[in-house]
Design an enzyme around this catalytic site. Structure first.
Site, PDB file in Angstrom:
ATOM      1  N   LYS A 175       0.843  -1.196   0.000  1.00  0.00           N
ATOM      2  CA  LYS A 175       0.000   0.000   0.000  1.00  0.00           C
ATOM      3  C   LYS A 175       0.879   1.247   0.000  1.00  0.00           C
ATOM      4  CE  LYS A 175      -0.478  -0.243   5.037  1.00  0.00           C
ATOM      5  NZ  LYS A 175      -1.433  -0.336   6.177  1.00  0.00           N
ATOM      6  N   TYR A 220      14.042  30.784   7.812  1.00  0.00           N
ATOM      7  CA  TYR A 220      12.790  31.337   8.315  1.00  0.00           C
ATOM      8  C   TYR A 220      12.801  31.454   9.831  1.00  0.00           C
ATOM      9  CZ  TYR A 220      10.511  30.857   3.757  1.00  0.00           C
ATOM     10  OH  TYR A 220      10.157  30.979   2.443  1.00  0.00           O
ATOM     11  N   MET A 223      10.157  24.412   2.540  1.00  0.00           N
ATOM     12  CA  MET A 223       9.526  23.561   1.533  1.00  0.00           C
ATOM     13  C   MET A 223      10.536  22.907   0.606  1.00  0.00           C
ATOM     14  SD  MET A 223       6.566  24.537  -1.251  1.00  0.00           S
ATOM     15  CE  MET A 223       5.376  24.961   0.021  1.00  0.00           C
TER      16      MET A 223
END
Length: 378
Positions: A47, A271, A319
């Site tokens: 899966k 950040y 990201m």
């Protein structure tokens, strides 16, 4: 205006990060588990796109090694597995754990996918569909022994045991259950589930049974029954956390350093200015981030390895980028273009998971699609 430059034909030349999947290691892990559970059958849980490694490559490799039963969570996943099996093992069984969506009985038959029936309503629907076709239809039936997610609860189990005619038209391939705490080898829950499962089987029509997941296999032969369903262990996650990992690593993640800069005291990185530079430092940036499955929770934790030397992750993972401190490394070692190890022999997936406050399953299944993938073996 200058003429546009030709794009390199090799995508590897443009890639910022490489995910290497060792199919031979996946097969070796399955083979080890197959031998451990014999004479029971060993299936493969594939899966979530084979736990992030890629169904299209993992399934044929396992099928070529002799695996003939595959397990997924959802019908669409089962379709992908069936497609991957066609050239290699079209006769293999594919089970979908997520049950029988209403009105979709014909889709299962047309695709040769076997539903795992989780409640009496699904049993009734599958039986009615079988009656309409005038033939017995195969399925597995899930008995809940303590997870309280899917499967027949105590009341439904009592009803089925009292009225086995509810199974008319159903070829029960397996009674199955799922373990809650098998990776905690001192937890009494596994023994309690084993007792409940045996008690349930004694009250139901005879059929084969499936009990053990990856960790359950290592609890011993009395947990193996007829079909074992390993998942994480196939992909190198340790099924015995209290012992050294008996499985082979199956993935390696390497990425290029995009840039290295000198930073002075009082400068900050990334950040939130989350990392403050306290002395003369060299900070390198890697083109991988949480969009690629390198979790934000790893910010400021752990290390990557540059030429075999640990370099700490500093600041927040964003990201697309990770920053590391390479102050102690020579410039001819830590420079733009240098490959660094994010997951691999020096930094196995379970260690990365522990540093991120999660489990190896999440690290593997989060691996992004932006990596240049390289498959070895298989």
């Amino acid at each position: 205006m200058p003429a546009p430059q030709p794009v390199p034909s090799d995508p590897a030349a443009r890639a910022g990060a490489f995910l290497t999947v060792d199919l031979a290691a996946v097969v070796a892990n399955w083979t080890q588990l197959r031998d451990r559970v014999a004479p029971a059958e060993c299936s493969a849980v594939v899966k979530a796109d084979a736990y992030g490694l890629g169904v299209a490559r993992v399934v044929p490799a396992l099928a070529a090694a002799g695996c003939r039963t595959f397990v997924v969570a959802q019908f669409e996943e089962a379709l992908a597995v069936r497609r991957a099996l066609e050239p290699v093992a079209p006769d293999a069984q594919v089970f979908s754990l997520g049950g029988l969506p209403a009105g979709c009985e014909g889709d299962f038959i047309a695709s040769r996918i076997l539903p795992v029936l989780n409640h009496l309503g699904e049993i009734a629907a599958w039986g009615a569909f079988a009656a309409s076709r005038g033939e017995a239809l195969p399925a597995a039936i899930h008995i809940d022994t303590g997870m309280n997610r899917l499967g027949l609860g105590p009341d439904e189990l009592d009803a089925l045991a009292a009225e086995p005619a509810r199974l008319a038209g159903i070829d029960v391939r397996y009674w199955m259950t799922h373990l809650a705490c098998a990776d905690e080898f001192d937890n009494p829950m596994t023994g309690a589930q084993l007792d409940r499962f045996r008690s349930a089987l004694a009250r139901l029509p005879q059929a084969k049974a499936s009990f053990a997941n990856s960790s359950g296999i290592f609890h011993g032969p009395d947990h193996h029954f007829d079909l074992a369903r390993p998942g994480c262990a196939l992909y190198g996650v340790n099924p015995t956390p209290h012992l050294p990992n008996p499985m082979r690593d199956t993935v390696r993640l390497d990425a290029r350093l995009l840039q290295v800069r000198n930073c002075a005291p009082a400068m900050t990185v990334g950040y939130g200015a989350a990392h403050a530079v306290t002395g003369p430092a060299r900070i390198a940036t890697i083109g991988v981030g949480y969009a690629d499955g390198y979790l934000r929770s790893l910010s400021g934790k752990g290390h990557v390895f540059v030429d075999g030397v640990a370099a700490p992750i500093v600041g927040r993972i964003s990201m697309d980028l990770i920053t590391i401190d390479v102050t102690g490394l020579p410039e001819d070692v830590a420079h733009a273009g240098r490959m660094v190890e994010l997951i691999g022999p020096s930094r196995p997936v379970d260690r990365v998971a522990a540093e991120g406050g999660t489990i190896g399953y999440e690290i593997l299944t989060s691996l992004g699609r932006r990596y240049h993938r390289v498959y070895l073996g298989g």
